[in-house]
Write a protein that holds these residues in place. Structure first.
Motif, PDB file in Angstrom:
ATOM      1  N   MET B   1       0.875  -1.518   0.413  1.00 37.37           N
ATOM      2  CA  MET B   1       0.104  -0.304  -0.118  1.00 37.37           C
ATOM      3  C   MET B   1       0.308   1.132  -0.233  1.00 37.37           C
ATOM      4  SD  MET B   1      -3.135  -0.889   2.260  1.00 37.37           S
ATOM      5  CE  MET B   1      -3.512  -2.429   2.760  1.00 37.37           C
ATOM      6  N   THR B   3      -0.340   4.128  -1.629  1.00 31.12           N
ATOM      7  CA  THR B   3      -0.675   5.430  -1.893  1.00 31.12           C
ATOM      8  C   THR B   3      -0.945   5.199  -0.272  1.00 31.12           C
ATOM      9  OG1 THR B   3      -1.890   4.617  -3.514  1.00 31.12           O
ATOM     10  CG2 THR B   3       0.374   5.919  -4.421  1.00 31.12           C
ATOM     11  N   THR B   5      -3.893   7.465   1.197  1.00 32.95           N
ATOM     12  CA  THR B   5      -5.072   9.096   0.925  1.00 32.95           C
ATOM     13  C   THR B   5      -5.038  10.024   2.557  1.00 32.95           C
ATOM     14  OG1 THR B   5      -6.542   7.765   2.419  1.00 32.95           O
ATOM     15  CG2 THR B   5      -6.969   8.250  -0.235  1.00 32.95           C
ATOM     16  N   GLU B  36      -3.249  -1.320   8.092  1.00 41.38           N
ATOM     17  CA  GLU B  36      -4.998  -1.237   8.741  1.00 41.38           C
ATOM     18  C   GLU B  36      -5.356  -0.818   9.347  1.00 41.38           C
ATOM     19  OE1 GLU B  36      -6.285  -5.681   8.092  1.00 41.38           O
ATOM     20  OE2 GLU B  36      -4.020  -5.797   8.273  1.00 41.38           O
ATOM     21  N   GLU B  39      -6.452   2.370   7.514  1.00 40.29           N
ATOM     22  CA  GLU B  39      -7.620   2.106   6.899  1.00 40.29           C
ATOM     23  C   GLU B  39      -9.516   2.484   7.677  1.00 40.29           C
ATOM     24  OE1 GLU B  39      -8.241  -1.395   5.015  1.00 40.29           O
ATOM     25  OE2 GLU B  39     -10.400  -1.996   5.961  1.00 40.29           O
ATOM     26  N   HIS B  40      -8.787   1.326   8.949  1.00 34.85           N
ATOM     27  CA  HIS B  40      -9.517   1.475  10.089  1.00 34.85           C
ATOM     28  C   HIS B  40     -10.306   2.519  10.586  1.00 34.85           C
ATOM     29  CE1 HIS B  40     -11.000   0.829  14.589  1.00 34.85           C
ATOM     30  NE2 HIS B  40     -12.136   0.849  13.772  1.00 34.85           N
ATOM     31  N   SER B  42      -9.362   5.908   8.525  1.00 30.19           N
ATOM     32  CA  SER B  42     -10.673   5.772   7.762  1.00 30.19           C
ATOM     33  C   SER B  42     -12.296   5.705   7.173  1.00 30.19           C
ATOM     34  CB  SER B  42      -9.952   5.530   6.383  1.00 30.19           C
ATOM     35  OG  SER B  42     -10.670   6.173   5.215  1.00 30.19           O
ATOM     36  N   GLU B  43     -12.816   5.410   7.847  1.00 28.52           N
ATOM     37  CA  GLU B  43     -13.372   4.302   7.500  1.00 28.52           C
ATOM     38  C   GLU B  43     -14.439   4.982   8.752  1.00 28.52           C
ATOM     39  OE1 GLU B  43     -15.511   2.162   6.019  1.00 28.52           O
ATOM     40  OE2 GLU B  43     -13.026   1.209   4.638  1.00 28.52           O
TER      41      GLU B  43
END
Lengths: 107, 377
Positions: B1, B3, B5, B36, B39-40, B42-43
Protein backbone atom coordinates in the motif's frame (compact mmCIF):
# COMPACT_ATOMS: atom_id res chain seq x y z
CA UNK A 1 -21.68 -12.65 32.72
CA UNK A 2 -19.73 -10.36 30.47
CA UNK A 3 -20.14 -11.26 26.83
CA UNK A 4 -16.72 -9.82 25.99
CA UNK A 5 -15.13 -12.54 28.14
CA UNK A 6 -16.93 -15.21 26.13
CA UNK A 7 -16.00 -13.50 22.88
CA UNK A 8 -12.28 -13.81 23.52
CA UNK A 9 -12.46 -17.55 23.18
CA UNK A 10 -14.47 -17.64 20.01
CA UNK A 11 -13.31 -14.58 18.09
CA UNK A 12 -11.20 -16.72 15.74
CA UNK A 13 -14.25 -18.80 14.92
CA UNK A 14 -16.42 -15.71 14.45
CA UNK A 15 -13.92 -14.08 12.09
CA UNK A 16 -13.46 -17.28 10.06
CA UNK A 17 -17.23 -17.63 9.80
CA UNK A 18 -17.60 -14.02 8.65
CA UNK A 19 -15.26 -14.80 5.75
CA UNK A 20 -16.84 -18.13 4.83
CA UNK A 21 -19.10 -16.96 2.04
CA UNK A 22 -17.36 -13.83 0.89
CA UNK A 23 -13.93 -12.21 1.09
CA UNK A 24 -13.76 -9.00 3.06
CA UNK A 25 -11.52 -6.21 4.28
CA UNK A 26 -11.08 -5.41 7.95
CA UNK A 27 -13.90 -2.97 8.41
CA UNK A 28 -16.26 -5.16 6.40
CA UNK A 29 -15.54 -8.14 8.65
CA UNK A 30 -16.16 -5.90 11.64
CA UNK A 31 -19.52 -4.81 10.18
CA UNK A 32 -20.56 -8.38 9.46
CA UNK A 33 -19.87 -9.36 13.05
CA UNK A 34 -21.85 -6.36 14.32
CA UNK A 35 -24.73 -7.12 11.99
CA UNK A 36 -24.74 -10.68 13.27
CA UNK A 37 -25.30 -9.25 16.73
CA UNK A 38 -21.80 -9.31 18.23
CA UNK A 39 -21.95 -5.70 19.46
CA UNK A 40 -19.28 -6.04 22.09
CA UNK A 41 -16.48 -7.13 19.85
CA UNK A 42 -13.65 -4.59 19.93
CA UNK A 43 -12.56 -2.97 16.66
CA UNK A 44 -8.86 -3.49 17.32
CA UNK A 45 -9.47 -7.10 18.37
CA UNK A 46 -10.93 -7.88 14.95
CA UNK A 47 -7.99 -6.28 13.13
CA UNK A 48 -5.51 -8.04 15.40
CA UNK A 49 -7.26 -11.38 14.94
CA UNK A 50 -7.23 -11.00 11.15
CA UNK A 51 -3.51 -10.26 11.32
CA UNK A 52 -2.81 -13.28 13.52
CA UNK A 53 -4.89 -15.66 11.38
CA UNK A 54 -3.10 -14.33 8.31
CA UNK A 55 0.28 -14.99 9.90
CA UNK A 56 -0.87 -18.45 10.94
CA UNK A 57 -1.55 -19.19 7.27
CA UNK A 58 -5.29 -19.77 7.37
CA UNK A 59 -6.08 -16.53 5.51
CA UNK A 60 -4.67 -15.10 2.32
CA UNK A 61 -4.81 -11.43 1.50
CA UNK A 62 -4.83 -9.16 -1.51
CA UNK A 63 -4.98 -5.42 -1.94
CA UNK A 64 -7.74 -3.78 -3.92
CA UNK A 65 -7.03 -0.21 -5.02
CA UNK A 66 -9.91 2.16 -4.56
CA UNK A 67 -10.68 5.42 -6.29
CA UNK A 68 -11.77 7.22 -3.17
CA UNK A 69 -10.47 6.31 0.24
CA UNK A 70 -7.54 4.06 1.11
CA UNK A 71 -6.56 0.86 -0.66
CA UNK A 72 -8.21 -2.07 1.02
CA UNK A 73 -6.64 -5.27 2.10
CA UNK A 74 -9.07 -8.11 1.49
CA UNK A 75 -8.85 -11.39 3.33
CA UNK A 76 -10.08 -14.73 2.09
CA UNK A 77 -10.22 -18.21 3.58
CA UNK A 78 -7.79 -20.65 2.01
CA UNK A 79 -8.11 -24.43 2.19
CA UNK A 80 -6.34 -24.58 5.55
CA UNK A 81 -8.73 -21.91 6.79
CA UNK A 82 -11.80 -23.84 5.62
CA UNK A 83 -10.56 -27.00 7.31
CA UNK A 84 -9.91 -25.07 10.49
CA UNK A 85 -13.38 -23.51 10.30
CA UNK A 86 -15.04 -26.93 9.93
CA UNK A 87 -13.09 -28.31 12.90
CA UNK A 88 -13.91 -25.26 15.00
CA UNK A 89 -17.59 -25.51 14.14
CA UNK A 90 -17.66 -29.15 15.28
CA UNK A 91 -15.86 -28.26 18.52
CA UNK A 92 -18.24 -25.40 19.09
CA UNK A 93 -21.32 -27.57 18.53
CA UNK A 94 -20.07 -30.27 20.89
CA UNK A 95 -19.35 -27.62 23.48
CA UNK A 96 -22.71 -25.87 23.19
CA UNK A 97 -24.52 -29.23 23.31
CA UNK A 98 -22.66 -30.09 26.49
CA UNK A 99 -23.35 -26.71 28.01
CA UNK A 100 -26.97 -26.92 26.87
CA UNK A 101 -27.36 -30.23 28.72
CA UNK A 102 -25.66 -28.82 31.79
CA UNK A 103 -27.74 -25.69 31.87
CA UNK A 104 -31.08 -27.35 31.05
CA UNK A 105 -33.66 -26.15 33.52
CA UNK A 106 -31.22 -23.79 35.17
CA UNK A 107 -32.75 -20.66 33.72
CA UNK B 1 0.00 0.00 0.00
CA UNK B 2 2.19 2.76 -1.19
CA UNK B 3 -0.33 5.50 -1.73
CA UNK B 4 -2.18 6.68 1.30
CA UNK B 5 -5.09 9.01 1.32
CA UNK B 6 -4.63 11.83 3.76
CA UNK B 7 -6.24 11.16 7.09
CA UNK B 8 -7.95 13.99 8.95
CA UNK B 9 -5.50 15.56 11.39
CA UNK B 10 -7.06 14.09 14.52
CA UNK B 11 -7.15 10.61 12.96
CA UNK B 12 -3.51 10.92 11.89
CA UNK B 13 -2.54 11.95 15.37
CA UNK B 14 -4.44 8.94 16.77
CA UNK B 15 -2.58 6.71 14.30
CA UNK B 16 0.76 8.19 15.36
CA UNK B 17 -0.05 7.51 19.00
CA UNK B 18 -0.87 3.89 18.17
CA UNK B 19 2.40 3.62 16.28
CA UNK B 20 4.33 4.87 19.29
CA UNK B 21 2.63 2.28 21.48
CA UNK B 22 3.74 -0.49 19.12
CA UNK B 23 7.27 0.80 18.61
CA UNK B 24 8.88 -2.18 20.32
CA UNK B 25 7.57 -4.61 17.68
CA UNK B 26 9.42 -5.42 14.45
CA UNK B 27 9.08 -2.46 12.10
CA UNK B 28 7.77 -4.47 9.15
CA UNK B 29 5.01 -6.01 11.27
CA UNK B 30 4.05 -2.61 12.65
CA UNK B 31 3.87 -1.13 9.15
CA UNK B 32 1.58 -3.91 7.95
CA UNK B 33 -0.73 -3.55 10.92
CA UNK B 34 -0.80 0.23 10.79
CA UNK B 35 -1.83 0.13 7.13
CA UNK B 36 -5.02 -1.50 8.31
CA UNK B 37 -5.39 0.79 11.30
CA UNK B 38 -5.18 3.65 8.82
CA UNK B 39 -7.96 2.07 6.78
CA UNK B 40 -9.97 1.61 9.96
CA UNK B 41 -9.47 5.23 11.02
CA UNK B 42 -10.43 6.39 7.55
CA UNK B 43 -13.71 4.45 7.72
CA UNK B 44 -14.51 5.64 11.23
CA UNK B 45 -13.64 9.25 10.35
CA UNK B 46 -15.95 9.01 7.36
CA UNK B 47 -18.77 7.73 9.53
CA UNK B 48 -18.28 10.40 12.16
CA UNK B 49 -18.27 13.06 9.46
CA UNK B 50 -18.69 16.51 10.95
CA UNK B 51 -18.67 15.09 14.46
CA UNK B 52 -15.07 13.97 14.06
CA UNK B 53 -12.89 15.26 16.88
CA UNK B 54 -10.26 13.87 19.17
CA UNK B 55 -12.95 13.28 21.76
CA UNK B 56 -15.43 11.56 19.44
CA UNK B 57 -12.70 9.32 18.07
CA UNK B 58 -11.72 8.30 21.58
CA UNK B 59 -15.32 7.70 22.56
CA UNK B 60 -15.65 5.40 19.62
CA UNK B 61 -12.30 3.55 19.69
CA UNK B 62 -10.96 4.07 23.18
CA UNK B 63 -7.61 5.64 24.00
CA UNK B 64 -4.80 4.98 21.49
CA UNK B 65 -2.89 3.02 24.15
CA UNK B 66 -5.90 0.78 24.81
CA UNK B 67 -6.49 0.34 21.08
CA UNK B 68 -2.83 -0.58 20.53
CA UNK B 69 -2.91 -3.00 23.43
CA UNK B 70 -6.04 -4.72 22.12
CA UNK B 71 -4.52 -4.94 18.65
CA UNK B 72 -1.28 -6.33 20.02
CA UNK B 73 -2.97 -8.94 22.17
CA UNK B 74 -5.36 -10.09 19.45
CA UNK B 75 -2.50 -10.28 16.95
CA UNK B 76 -0.61 -12.56 19.32
CA UNK B 77 2.25 -10.30 20.31
CA UNK B 78 3.65 -10.14 23.83
CA UNK B 79 2.35 -7.43 26.09
CA UNK B 80 4.73 -4.51 26.27
CA UNK B 81 6.70 -4.69 29.47
CA UNK B 82 5.97 -1.71 31.60
CA UNK B 83 8.93 0.58 31.87
CA UNK B 84 10.33 0.74 35.35
CA UNK B 85 11.51 4.23 36.08
CA UNK B 86 14.95 3.39 37.33
CA UNK B 87 17.96 5.60 37.70
CA UNK B 88 19.59 7.17 34.67
CA UNK B 89 22.73 5.22 35.48
CA UNK B 90 20.88 1.93 35.26
CA UNK B 91 19.61 2.98 31.89
CA UNK B 92 22.86 4.18 30.39
CA UNK B 93 25.44 1.90 31.96
CA UNK B 94 24.46 -1.18 29.92
CA UNK B 95 24.38 0.93 26.79
CA UNK B 96 27.85 2.25 27.58
CA UNK B 97 29.01 -1.37 27.98
CA UNK B 98 27.44 -2.22 24.65
CA UNK B 99 29.29 0.74 23.17
CA UNK B 100 32.60 -0.51 24.59
CA UNK B 101 31.97 -3.98 23.19
CA UNK B 102 31.04 -2.53 19.81
CA UNK B 103 34.14 -0.35 19.63
CA UNK B 104 36.36 -3.25 20.76
CA UNK B 105 34.87 -5.52 18.12
CA UNK B 106 35.38 -2.85 15.48
CA UNK B 107 39.03 -2.34 16.45
CA UNK B 108 39.69 -6.08 16.33
CA UNK B 109 38.04 -6.15 12.93
CA UNK B 110 40.07 -3.32 11.42
CA UNK B 111 43.36 -5.13 11.96
CA UNK B 112 42.78 -8.73 13.03
CA UNK B 113 46.50 -9.60 13.07
CA UNK B 114 47.61 -6.75 15.28
CA UNK B 115 44.54 -6.17 17.41
CA UNK B 116 43.10 -9.60 18.00
CA UNK B 117 44.81 -9.80 21.34
CA UNK B 118 43.11 -11.66 24.17
CA UNK B 119 42.80 -8.52 26.29
CA UNK B 120 40.70 -6.67 23.74
CA UNK B 121 38.53 -9.73 23.02
CA UNK B 122 38.03 -10.30 26.74
CA UNK B 123 37.12 -6.63 27.16
CA UNK B 124 34.46 -6.88 24.45
CA UNK B 125 32.97 -10.14 25.70
CA UNK B 126 33.16 -8.92 29.28
CA UNK B 127 31.36 -5.69 28.43
CA UNK B 128 28.51 -7.61 26.80
CA UNK B 129 28.29 -9.95 29.78
CA UNK B 130 28.25 -7.06 32.26
CA UNK B 131 25.61 -5.24 30.21
CA UNK B 132 23.45 -8.36 30.01
CA UNK B 133 23.81 -9.04 33.72
CA UNK B 134 23.02 -5.47 34.62
CA UNK B 135 19.95 -5.33 32.41
CA UNK B 136 18.57 -8.62 33.68
CA UNK B 137 19.23 -7.71 37.30
CA UNK B 138 18.15 -4.07 37.42
CA UNK B 139 16.27 -3.14 34.28
CA UNK B 140 14.45 -6.10 32.76
CA UNK B 141 12.34 -3.59 30.84
CA UNK B 142 15.43 -2.62 28.82
CA UNK B 143 16.06 -6.14 27.64
CA UNK B 144 15.65 -5.51 24.00
CA UNK B 145 12.39 -3.75 23.64
CA UNK B 146 14.06 -0.54 24.67
CA UNK B 147 16.98 -1.04 22.34
CA UNK B 148 14.52 -2.01 19.63
CA UNK B 149 12.68 1.27 20.25
CA UNK B 150 15.90 3.21 19.82
CA UNK B 151 16.75 1.39 16.60
CA UNK B 152 13.27 1.97 15.20
CA UNK B 153 13.41 5.64 16.21
CA UNK B 154 16.79 6.10 14.58
CA UNK B 155 15.51 4.39 11.45
CA UNK B 156 12.43 6.60 11.35
CA UNK B 157 14.54 9.70 11.89
CA UNK B 158 16.98 8.79 9.13
CA UNK B 159 14.38 8.08 6.51
CA UNK B 160 10.77 9.05 6.27
CA UNK B 161 8.14 6.43 6.91
CA UNK B 162 7.62 4.13 3.98
CA UNK B 163 10.44 5.63 1.97
CA UNK B 164 11.34 3.54 -1.09
CA UNK B 165 15.04 3.86 -0.26
CA UNK B 166 14.44 2.27 3.14
CA UNK B 167 12.43 -0.52 1.57
CA UNK B 168 15.27 -1.15 -0.87
CA UNK B 169 17.86 -1.29 1.91
CA UNK B 170 15.56 -3.71 3.68
CA UNK B 171 15.72 -6.12 0.75
CA UNK B 172 19.52 -6.05 0.92
CA UNK B 173 19.55 -7.20 4.53
CA UNK B 174 19.91 -10.96 3.91
CA UNK B 175 22.87 -10.12 1.67
CA UNK B 176 24.54 -8.45 4.61
CA UNK B 177 23.90 -11.52 6.76
CA UNK B 178 25.74 -13.64 4.19
CA UNK B 179 28.51 -11.08 3.80
CA UNK B 180 29.29 -10.73 7.48
CA UNK B 181 29.59 -14.51 7.95
CA UNK B 182 31.74 -14.74 4.84
CA UNK B 183 33.99 -11.95 6.07
CA UNK B 184 34.70 -13.53 9.42
CA UNK B 185 35.26 -16.96 7.85
CA UNK B 186 37.48 -15.56 5.08
CA UNK B 187 39.72 -13.62 7.42
CA UNK B 188 39.83 -16.61 9.77
CA UNK B 189 41.03 -18.72 6.85
CA UNK B 190 43.74 -16.19 5.97
CA UNK B 191 44.96 -16.19 9.54
CA UNK B 192 45.36 -19.93 9.24
CA UNK B 193 42.75 -20.92 11.78
CA UNK B 194 42.24 -24.66 11.64
CA UNK B 195 38.88 -25.80 10.41
CA UNK B 196 38.05 -22.33 9.18
CA UNK B 197 35.84 -23.87 6.54
CA UNK B 198 33.73 -25.70 9.11
CA UNK B 199 33.64 -22.61 11.28
CA UNK B 200 32.65 -20.60 8.21
CA UNK B 201 29.68 -22.85 7.50
CA UNK B 202 28.59 -22.60 11.12
CA UNK B 203 28.96 -18.82 11.07
CA UNK B 204 26.85 -18.65 7.94
CA UNK B 205 24.04 -20.61 9.55
CA UNK B 206 24.34 -18.53 12.73
CA UNK B 207 24.36 -15.28 10.83
CA UNK B 208 21.19 -16.14 8.93
CA UNK B 209 19.50 -17.41 12.05
CA UNK B 210 20.43 -14.27 13.99
CA UNK B 211 19.30 -12.12 11.08
CA UNK B 212 15.84 -13.59 10.91
CA UNK B 213 15.47 -13.87 14.68
CA UNK B 214 16.57 -10.30 15.33
CA UNK B 215 13.73 -9.02 13.19
CA UNK B 216 11.30 -10.65 15.60
CA UNK B 217 13.27 -10.63 18.83
CA UNK B 218 15.01 -7.35 19.45
CA UNK B 219 16.81 -8.71 22.50
CA UNK B 220 19.39 -10.21 20.14
CA UNK B 221 20.48 -6.68 19.27
CA UNK B 222 22.71 -6.85 22.35
CA UNK B 223 24.79 -9.50 20.59
CA UNK B 224 24.22 -8.53 16.99
CA UNK B 225 25.42 -4.94 17.40
CA UNK B 226 29.04 -5.77 18.42
CA UNK B 227 29.11 -8.66 15.91
CA UNK B 228 28.13 -6.29 13.13
CA UNK B 229 30.83 -3.85 14.25
CA UNK B 230 33.39 -6.65 13.97
CA UNK B 231 32.20 -7.47 10.46
CA UNK B 232 32.30 -3.81 9.41
CA UNK B 233 35.84 -3.56 10.79
CA UNK B 234 36.88 -6.65 8.85
CA UNK B 235 35.31 -5.28 5.69
CA UNK B 236 37.27 -2.08 6.20
CA UNK B 237 40.50 -3.99 6.77
CA UNK B 238 39.91 -6.02 3.62
CA UNK B 239 39.41 -2.85 1.64
CA UNK B 240 42.51 -1.16 3.04
CA UNK B 241 44.47 -4.40 2.94
CA UNK B 242 45.61 -4.43 6.56
CA UNK B 243 44.11 -7.87 7.15
CA UNK B 244 46.80 -9.58 5.10
CA UNK B 245 49.75 -7.36 5.81
CA UNK B 246 52.65 -9.66 6.64
CA UNK B 247 53.03 -9.83 10.36
CA UNK B 248 56.35 -9.34 12.13
CA UNK B 249 56.01 -12.66 13.87
CA UNK B 250 55.22 -14.58 10.76
CA UNK B 251 57.85 -13.27 8.38
CA UNK B 252 59.06 -15.63 5.71
CA UNK B 253 62.41 -16.37 7.35
CA UNK B 254 62.06 -20.19 7.24
CA UNK B 255 61.62 -19.95 3.51
CA UNK B 256 65.12 -18.54 3.02
CA UNK B 257 67.84 -20.98 2.19
CA UNK B 258 71.55 -20.62 2.13
CA UNK B 259 74.39 -19.30 4.21
CA UNK B 260 76.63 -16.34 3.79
CA UNK B 261 80.27 -15.78 4.50
CA UNK B 262 81.25 -12.14 4.77
CA UNK B 263 78.51 -11.16 2.41
CA UNK B 264 79.16 -13.83 -0.17
CA UNK B 265 76.84 -16.75 -0.65
CA UNK B 266 78.34 -20.06 0.44
CA UNK B 267 77.93 -22.58 -2.32
CA UNK B 268 79.89 -25.47 -0.90
CA UNK B 269 81.75 -26.54 2.23
CA UNK B 270 84.98 -28.53 2.39
CA UNK B 271 86.21 -29.96 5.66
CA UNK B 272 89.87 -30.59 6.51
CA UNK B 273 91.40 -32.18 9.54
CA UNK B 274 94.07 -30.55 11.64
CA UNK B 275 96.75 -31.91 9.37
CA UNK B 276 95.25 -30.26 6.34
CA UNK B 277 94.01 -33.58 5.03
CA UNK B 278 90.65 -33.34 3.30
CA UNK B 279 87.89 -35.22 5.14
CA UNK B 280 85.61 -37.35 3.06
CA UNK B 281 81.88 -36.98 3.38
CA UNK B 282 80.59 -35.06 6.40
CA UNK B 283 77.06 -34.25 7.50
CA UNK B 284 76.56 -30.86 9.06
CA UNK B 285 73.92 -29.86 11.60
CA UNK B 286 73.11 -26.66 13.41
CA UNK B 287 72.75 -26.19 17.18
CA UNK B 288 69.23 -27.65 17.10
CA UNK B 289 70.23 -30.70 15.15
CA UNK B 290 68.62 -29.44 11.96
CA UNK B 291 70.53 -30.31 8.80
CA UNK B 292 72.43 -27.33 7.44
CA UNK B 293 71.39 -26.74 3.88
CA UNK B 294 72.94 -24.28 1.51
CA UNK B 295 71.17 -22.49 -1.26
CA UNK B 296 68.98 -25.11 -2.85
CA UNK B 297 69.11 -23.49 -6.22
CA UNK B 298 71.97 -25.42 -7.62
CA UNK B 299 72.91 -27.31 -10.66
CA UNK B 300 73.31 -31.06 -10.70
CA UNK B 301 74.82 -33.24 -13.33
CA UNK B 302 72.38 -35.91 -14.43
CA UNK B 303 73.46 -38.27 -17.18
CA UNK B 304 76.19 -35.94 -18.28
CA UNK B 305 73.91 -32.99 -18.59
CA UNK B 306 73.80 -30.03 -16.34
CA UNK B 307 70.34 -29.70 -14.81
CA UNK B 308 69.17 -26.85 -12.68
CA UNK B 309 67.08 -28.21 -9.85
CA UNK B 310 64.36 -26.10 -8.27
CA UNK B 311 64.18 -26.13 -4.46
CA UNK B 312 61.56 -28.84 -3.87
CA UNK B 313 63.56 -31.40 -5.81
CA UNK B 314 66.98 -30.56 -4.55
CA UNK B 315 65.90 -30.24 -0.93
CA UNK B 316 64.73 -33.83 -1.16
CA UNK B 317 68.36 -34.78 -1.72
CA UNK B 318 70.58 -35.09 1.29
CA UNK B 319 71.92 -31.62 0.87
CA UNK B 320 73.54 -31.38 4.30
CA UNK B 321 76.01 -33.92 3.05
CA UNK B 322 79.25 -32.12 2.26
CA UNK B 323 81.01 -31.48 0.04
CA UNK B 324 78.14 -31.06 -2.37
CA UNK B 325 78.77 -32.49 -5.77
CA UNK B 326 80.58 -29.90 -7.83
CA UNK B 327 79.99 -29.56 -11.53
CA UNK B 328 82.92 -29.72 -13.85
CA UNK B 329 82.36 -29.08 -17.48
CA UNK B 330 84.62 -31.43 -19.42
CA UNK B 331 83.62 -30.05 -22.75
CA UNK B 332 80.78 -27.95 -24.11
CA UNK B 333 77.45 -29.40 -22.85
CA UNK B 334 78.97 -32.42 -21.06
CA UNK B 335 79.43 -32.26 -17.33
CA UNK B 336 80.84 -34.35 -14.53
CA UNK B 337 80.30 -34.26 -10.79
CA UNK B 338 83.29 -34.21 -8.50
CA UNK B 339 83.51 -33.85 -4.72
CA UNK B 340 87.16 -33.04 -4.19
CA UNK B 341 88.16 -29.61 -3.03
CA UNK B 342 89.14 -27.35 -5.91
CA UNK B 343 91.86 -25.76 -3.75
CA UNK B 344 94.52 -26.61 -1.20
CA UNK B 345 93.72 -25.05 2.14
CA UNK B 346 96.02 -23.17 4.46
CA UNK B 347 95.31 -24.97 7.69
CA UNK B 348 96.55 -22.80 10.55
CA UNK B 349 99.92 -24.00 11.79
CA UNK B 350 99.88 -24.27 15.59
CA UNK B 351 103.38 -22.88 16.03
CA UNK B 352 102.03 -20.16 18.29
CA UNK B 353 100.85 -21.36 21.68
CA UNK B 354 97.66 -23.32 21.10
CA UNK B 355 94.70 -22.33 23.22
CA UNK B 356 93.38 -25.84 23.24
CA UNK B 357 94.42 -28.20 26.02
CA UNK B 358 95.02 -31.09 23.71
CA UNK B 359 98.00 -29.93 21.76
CA UNK B 360 98.70 -31.80 18.57
CA UNK B 361 101.60 -34.19 18.86
CA UNK B 362 102.75 -33.68 15.35
CA UNK B 363 102.88 -30.29 13.77
CA UNK B 364 101.00 -30.15 10.52
CA UNK B 365 103.19 -29.53 7.55
CA UNK B 366 101.17 -27.91 4.87
CA UNK B 367 102.85 -28.00 1.53
CA UNK B 368 101.45 -24.77 0.27
CA UNK B 369 102.28 -21.32 1.46
CA UNK B 370 100.50 -20.63 4.75
CA UNK B 371 98.82 -17.43 3.58
CA UNK B 372 97.32 -18.71 0.34
CA UNK B 373 93.84 -19.07 1.79
CA UNK B 374 92.23 -18.09 -1.48
CA UNK B 375 90.86 -21.05 -3.34
CA UNK B 376 92.82 -21.87 -6.44
CA UNK B 377 91.05 -20.85 -9.54
Amino acid sequence: MDTSQLLKGVLDLAVLAALRDEDGYGYEVLRRLRQAGLDEVGDASVYGTLRRLFRAGVLTSYVVPSEEGPHRKYYSLNDTGRTKLEESVRTWKDFTDTMGQLLKGAA
Amino acid sequence: MSTHTELPVVAQSYLDSVRTELSDLPASEVDEMLDEVREHLSEVSGELGDDLSEQSLRDRLGLPAAYANELRTAAGYPVRETVIRGSKFAEWFPVACLGVATVAAFIVGTDPREHANPLLILLGLGAVAVAAGFVLRYRPDLRGLWLGDKVNQARAALTGQGSPALAFIGTLQPGWWLLRAGLVAFVGLQLGTLGALVVGAMLLAMSLWFGFRTKADRRLLWIVTPANALAVGLLLSLITGTAFRPSYYNASVPQQYGMYNEGRSIENIYAFDKDGKELGTVYLYDQDGRPIKLDDHRARCIEGRSVYLPPPTSSALDSNKFPLPRLEEKQQGVCKETTGAPFRPAVPVPTTAPTTTTAPTTAPAPTTAPQSAEPTQ
